[in-house]
Design an enzyme around this catalytic site. Structure first.
Site, mmCIF file in Angstrom:
data_model
loop_
_atom_site.group_PDB
_atom_site.id
_atom_site.type_symbol
_atom_site.label_atom_id
_atom_site.label_comp_id
_atom_site.label_asym_id
_atom_site.label_seq_id
_atom_site.Cartn_x
_atom_site.Cartn_y
_atom_site.Cartn_z
ATOM 1 N N LEU A 101 1.082 -1.256 0.102
ATOM 2 C CA LEU A 101 0.079 -0.064 -0.106
ATOM 3 C C LEU A 101 0.943 1.268 -0.066
ATOM 4 O O LEU A 101 1.901 1.300 0.618
ATOM 5 C CB LEU A 101 -0.797 0.080 1.055
ATOM 6 C CG LEU A 101 -2.035 -0.920 1.386
ATOM 7 C CD1 LEU A 101 -2.824 -0.972 2.644
ATOM 8 C CD2 LEU A 101 -2.873 -0.777 0.125
ATOM 9 N N ASP A 102 0.685 2.428 -0.803
ATOM 10 C CA ASP A 102 1.477 3.480 -0.566
ATOM 11 C C ASP A 102 1.488 3.976 0.581
ATOM 12 O O ASP A 102 0.788 3.699 1.533
ATOM 13 C CB ASP A 102 0.689 4.523 -1.653
ATOM 14 C CG ASP A 102 0.408 4.083 -3.129
ATOM 15 O OD1 ASP A 102 1.487 3.193 -3.511
ATOM 16 O OD2 ASP A 102 -0.618 4.455 -3.737
ATOM 17 N N TYR A 103 2.573 4.824 0.870
ATOM 18 C CA TYR A 103 2.995 5.405 2.052
ATOM 19 C C TYR A 103 1.617 6.122 2.359
ATOM 20 O O TYR A 103 1.534 6.136 3.682
ATOM 21 C CB TYR A 103 3.920 6.554 1.680
ATOM 22 C CG TYR A 103 4.749 7.224 2.802
ATOM 23 C CD1 TYR A 103 5.661 6.561 3.880
ATOM 24 C CD2 TYR A 103 4.224 8.809 2.995
ATOM 25 C CE1 TYR A 103 5.929 7.374 4.948
ATOM 26 C CE2 TYR A 103 4.875 9.300 3.912
ATOM 27 C CZ TYR A 103 5.795 8.733 4.998
ATOM 28 O OH TYR A 103 6.122 9.279 6.106
#
Length: 245
Positions: A101-103
């Site tokens: 999952l993105d930051y």
């Protein structure tokens, strides 16, 4: 008893295909004897060496983790930022997230030390449904959401059919909350899909992965998956996302 190449892959040493190659090249020993036959069965008691290094067979563990925003979906980070592995110091095994999952995205991640299981879940042919809740700047129309459902053309190609639902909107603030379910795993895909329509994502959370949800968890918390959940996820992947409607 399990096949030797499967045991090597599950230990996280390498992929099953690479393990098969190492066996054929005579680089694997079982109880001190070189094994070159694919499909050789081994038990928990057998001592395995790969290229002269004893194989450490950890007990397989499977977790559901609620990743907070501002955490890297990785084992380590060269910039010193907090990573998923920081939340699993007490796991008793070297675990890693399945996919990412993105930051800036929070939500559900499966975390495990079972390499074969992780590879199965991430295989492009067997992507499992993932449901996201997005807070948007702007309010998409029903027709625009239909575009997402049919598929849109991004720089890396057409997206697969999705499911989109407007959950709420604030006409005064020009904000909307939209639920989007996809089964692909492209980089920043959900954000790019909404940006394509002209609605930047202000906040994004993955709330479901297959039949798993975040119910009962707060950001930064985890729980072990039940044997039934692990079996169901494996079945979903092997059957090409059978949960898809």
């Amino acid at each position: 008893m399990e096949r030797l190449q499967k045991v090597i892959a599950q230990a996280g040493v390498t992929s099953r295909r690479k393990a098969e190659q190492l066996i054929l090249e005579g680089k694997v020993k079982v109880n001190g004897e070189t094994v070159r036959t694919l499909g050789t069965k081994v038990s928990q008691a057998d001592k395995i060496e790969v290229e002269g290094i004893p194989l450490e067979r950890e007990e397989k563990v499977y977790y559901l983790f609620y990743k907070p925003r501002g955490v890297i979906s990785a084992v380590s980070d060269d910039k010193g930022r907090k990573t998923v592995s920081d939340y699993f110091r007490d796991a008793g095994a070297r675990v890693y997230p399945v996919g990412r999952l993105d930051y800036d995205t929070s939500g559900l991640l499966v975390v495990t030390n079972d390499g074969e299981f992780a590879n199965l879940l991430m295989h492009p042919r067997f992507e499992i449904d993932k449901t996201y809740i997005a807070r948007l700047s702007g309010i998409p129309s029903r027709q625009e959401l239909k575009q997402l459902e049919k598929g849109i053309r991004l720089k890396d190609g057409m997206t697969a059919p999705a499911r989109a639902k407007l959950l709420s909107m604030d006409k005064r603030k020009k904000k909307a909350i939209v639920q989007l379910t996809i089964h692909e795993g492209r980089n920043r895909q959900v954000r790019r899909m909404f940006e394509y329509l002209g609605y930047p994502v202000e906040k994004l959370r993955r709330e479901a992965y297959g039949m798993l949800t975040l119910k009962g968890l707060n950001a930064g918390e985890k729980r072990e998956l039940t044997p039934h959940e692990v079996k169901t996820l494996r079945s979903l992947a092997e059957n090409g996302g059978a949960s898809r409607k």
